[in-house]
Design a protein around this motif. Structure first.
Motif, PDB file in Angstrom:
ATOM      1  N   UNK A 138      -0.777   4.622   0.327  1.00  0.00           N
ATOM      2  CA  UNK A 138       0.416   3.869   0.698  1.00  0.00           C
ATOM      3  C   UNK A 138       1.503   4.081  -0.346  1.00  0.00           C
ATOM      4  N   UNK A 139       2.748   4.203   0.092  1.00  0.00           N
ATOM      5  CA  UNK A 139       3.857   4.355  -0.842  1.00  0.00           C
ATOM      6  C   UNK A 139       4.426   2.974  -1.157  1.00  0.00           C
ATOM      7  N   UNK A 140       4.571   2.692  -2.456  1.00  0.00           N
ATOM      8  CA  UNK A 140       4.954   1.368  -2.930  1.00  0.00           C
ATOM      9  C   UNK A 140       6.102   1.492  -3.925  1.00  0.00           C
ATOM     10  N   UNK A 141       7.036   0.564  -3.876  1.00  0.00           N
ATOM     11  CA  UNK A 141       8.066   0.479  -4.912  1.00  0.00           C
ATOM     12  C   UNK A 141       7.897  -0.824  -5.675  1.00  0.00           C
ATOM     13  N   UNK A 142       8.191  -0.771  -6.969  1.00  0.00           N
ATOM     14  CA  UNK A 142       8.107  -1.945  -7.836  1.00  0.00           C
ATOM     15  C   UNK A 142       9.472  -2.140  -8.470  1.00  0.00           C
ATOM     16  N   UNK A 143      10.139  -3.238  -8.128  1.00  0.00           N
ATOM     17  CA  UNK A 143      11.490  -3.514  -8.618  1.00  0.00           C
ATOM     18  C   UNK A 143      11.386  -4.390  -9.862  1.00  0.00           C
ATOM     19  N   UNK A 144      11.828  -3.853 -10.993  1.00  0.00           N
ATOM     20  CA  UNK A 144      11.704  -4.551 -12.267  1.00  0.00           C
ATOM     21  C   UNK A 144      10.514  -4.008 -13.038  1.00  0.00           C
ATOM     22  N   UNK A 145      10.780  -3.360 -14.168  1.00  0.00           N
ATOM     23  CA  UNK A 145       9.708  -2.717 -14.932  1.00  0.00           C
ATOM     24  C   UNK A 145       9.578  -3.319 -16.322  1.00  0.00           C
ATOM     25  N   UNK A 146       9.669  -4.643 -16.397  1.00  0.00           N
ATOM     26  CA  UNK A 146       9.357  -5.340 -17.627  1.00  0.00           C
ATOM     27  C   UNK A 146       7.858  -5.487 -17.742  1.00  0.00           C
ATOM     28  N   UNK A 184      -3.116   3.400 -10.170  1.00  0.00           N
ATOM     29  CA  UNK A 184      -4.535   3.558 -10.492  1.00  0.00           C
ATOM     30  C   UNK A 184      -5.401   3.283  -9.266  1.00  0.00           C
ATOM     31  N   UNK A 185      -4.958   2.352  -8.420  1.00  0.00           N
ATOM     32  CA  UNK A 185      -5.703   2.018  -7.203  1.00  0.00           C
ATOM     33  C   UNK A 185      -5.533   3.073  -6.114  1.00  0.00           C
ATOM     34  N   UNK A 186      -4.707   4.094  -6.393  1.00  0.00           N
ATOM     35  CA  UNK A 186      -4.591   5.206  -5.461  1.00  0.00           C
ATOM     36  C   UNK A 186      -3.293   5.286  -4.687  1.00  0.00           C
ATOM     37  N   UNK A 187      -2.380   4.350  -4.900  1.00  0.00           N
ATOM     38  CA  UNK A 187      -1.119   4.362  -4.170  1.00  0.00           C
ATOM     39  C   UNK A 187      -0.086   5.262  -4.844  1.00  0.00           C
ATOM     40  N   UNK A 188       0.906   5.676  -4.088  1.00  0.00           N
ATOM     41  CA  UNK A 188       2.038   6.428  -4.629  1.00  0.00           C
ATOM     42  C   UNK A 188       3.130   5.415  -4.978  1.00  0.00           C
ATOM     43  N   UNK A 189       3.487   5.326  -6.246  1.00  0.00           N
ATOM     44  CA  UNK A 189       4.315   4.226  -6.735  1.00  0.00           C
ATOM     45  C   UNK A 189       5.572   4.740  -7.425  1.00  0.00           C
ATOM     46  N   UNK A 190       6.687   4.080  -7.137  1.00  0.00           N
ATOM     47  CA  UNK A 190       7.922   4.325  -7.881  1.00  0.00           C
ATOM     48  C   UNK A 190       8.366   3.002  -8.498  1.00  0.00           C
ATOM     49  N   UNK A 191       8.560   3.004  -9.805  1.00  0.00           N
ATOM     50  CA  UNK A 191       9.043   1.828 -10.512  1.00  0.00           C
ATOM     51  C   UNK A 191      10.534   1.947 -10.761  1.00  0.00           C
TER      52      UNK A 191
END
Length: 437
Positions: A1-9, A21-28
């Motif tokens: 699954x492709x996931x975005x994370x808004x806020x990288x504090x 690490x859980x296997x998702x495609x992530x953009x922070x």
């Protein structure tokens, strides 16, 4: 699954790395270019055990990237909002500017069926307001509140293997389509047996506030007992052991000391009180004012005990403070009791030196007037009194016989009640704990 994370504090960086690490495609995504640059180089802009290694590991797979460009959320099915909610200046309430800004920046990029998942700690009612805003832009998208329960120093483990998952969805329905999507996001922890609870929006928002308030209450309770123990000549550590054997109470968070600090507990209980007042339920949480008061009183008590230990006057007395971070395994000095105490001692005439394995850079930004020394032996050399205020393992393991040769005075105040009092006294030290005879 492709996931975005808004806020990288703190929250966002850990969450992004763990989702990869859980296997998702992530953009922070974050507006701070320096933070993004550091994370892109697999360097966390703060200290958290295991995070740098995790960043390097998952970036090597190509599943994790960081950027300042919000348009890179395109293609993501799930968007986590992980920005900070600091305390408002001059008020107890939470400042939601970062949450609102994140939502507004994200809205133009939301597609039909997307999931916006709030993880930030917010006042109850925020999720409902943001859900209405989301429905205006994209009626078929969904908003979920999925509170975080991270412990600094254990954040990676707490994200990969949480003790529970809470989904706050409209009407709290198990049949809500967002539940299926989040179950896929967290399929790893769920397969390992992590319990999962589906609630409505307000309940999910209250879970984190209530949990933090309960923990703060437990800490302040045992610190109040420490005050009684000092007056009665009793030992609060033995008292905590005894009542902690009752499985209705438990021993965790019953360690008397200098009180709690950090970026969560103090501001969260104050925001909880403020929001309860806005809702007309302020009488239900009046006890939290005393919880906060007891906590702040601990700092004053340590200064008083230090003065007693120094013979009644702090003027010109050389004091070395062991610990600047609000807790071990962290470089976080937000609302640090240790630093607050160090500053008060210096204002009252003591010559204060602060040492810490990880937090000195952050401490110097908060209290530039204090003297800092990274080398432990140098920090304690010539000290008249030592104060152990953050229970780093290396301080807990100090040998009182070895330390004796480097100091000017054999006095130590154990602000966390983690040292063997008998051993230190046998080595000739004048030992003082909190709530201990």
């Amino acid at each position: 699954m492709r996931i975005s994370v808004i806020g990288c504090g703190y929250l966002g960086a850990v969450h992004a790395a763990c989702m990869a690490k859980l296997g998702h495609e992530v953009v922070g995504i974050d507006v701070d270019e320096r933070k993004i640059s550091a994370l892109s180089a697999a360097r966390a802009p703060f200290f958290e055990p295991g995070l740098d290694e995790l960043l390097s590991d998952v970036q090597g797979t190509g599943r994790l990237s960081f950027t300042t460009d919000m348009s890179k959320t395109a293609g993501s099915i799930v968007h986590f909002i992980c920005v900070g909610t600091p305390q408002k200046k001059g008020e107890n309430g939470a400042d939601l500017r970062h949450v609102d800004a994140a939502m507004e920046a994200l809205l133009p990029h939301i597609r039909p069926g997307d999931l916006v998942v709030g993880k930030s700690t917010v006042p109850v009612g925020t999720a409902s307001r943001l859900a209405d805003l989301l429905s205006e832009y994209q009626p078929s998208a969904h908003l979920v509140w999925n509170p975080e329960f991270l412990r600094e120093g254990h954040a990676v483990k707490d994200t990969l293997s949480p003790d529970r998952l809470v989904y706050g969805v409209e009407e709290g329905s198990e049949d809500h389509p967002a539940v299926t999507i989040l179950d896929e996001v967290y399929s790893g922890p769920l397969a390992d047996g992590t319990p999962r609870l589906v609630t409505d929006h307000p309940t999910a928002e209250l879970v984190k506030a209530a949990a933090n308030s309960f923990l703060a209450t437990k800490i302040s309770f045992i610190n109040a007992m420490a005050e009684v123990c000092e007056a009665a000549g009793a030992d609060v550590t033995s008292l905590a052991d005894a009542i902690g054997m009752d499985d209705r109470i438990g021993r965790k968070f019953l360690n008397a000391g200098i009180g709690f600090g950090g970026g969560c507990l103090p501001k969260d209980i104050r925001a909880f009180m403020a929001r309860a007042g806005e809702l007309g339920a302020d009488q239900a949480l009046t006890f939290l004012r005393e919880v906060d008061s007891i906590n702040m009183r601990r700092r004053t008590r340590v200064v008083e005990l230090t003065r007693e230990l120094c013979g009644g006057s702090l003027l010109g007395h050389r004091v070395t403070v062991l610990g600047a971070a609000f807790k071990p395994e962290s470089d976080d000095v937000r609302d640090s009791p240790a630093l607050s105490i160090a500053a008060q001692l210096q204002l009252q005439g003591a010559v204060v030196t602060v040492t810490d394995p990880k937090a000195l850079e952050n401490a110097a930004k908060r209290f530039p007037e204090l003297q800092y020394e990274s080398d432990l032996d140098t920090a304690i050399a010539g000290a008249d009194t030592l104060l152990l205020l953050t229970e780093w393992q290396q301080y807990k393991e100090l040998d009182p016989f070895e330390v004796s040769s480097g100091v000017a005075g054999l006095r130590i105040l154990d602000g966390r009640n983690v040292l063997d009092a008998a051993k230190w006294r046998a080595a000739g030290w004048q030992y003082r704990g909190l709530g201990r005879p």
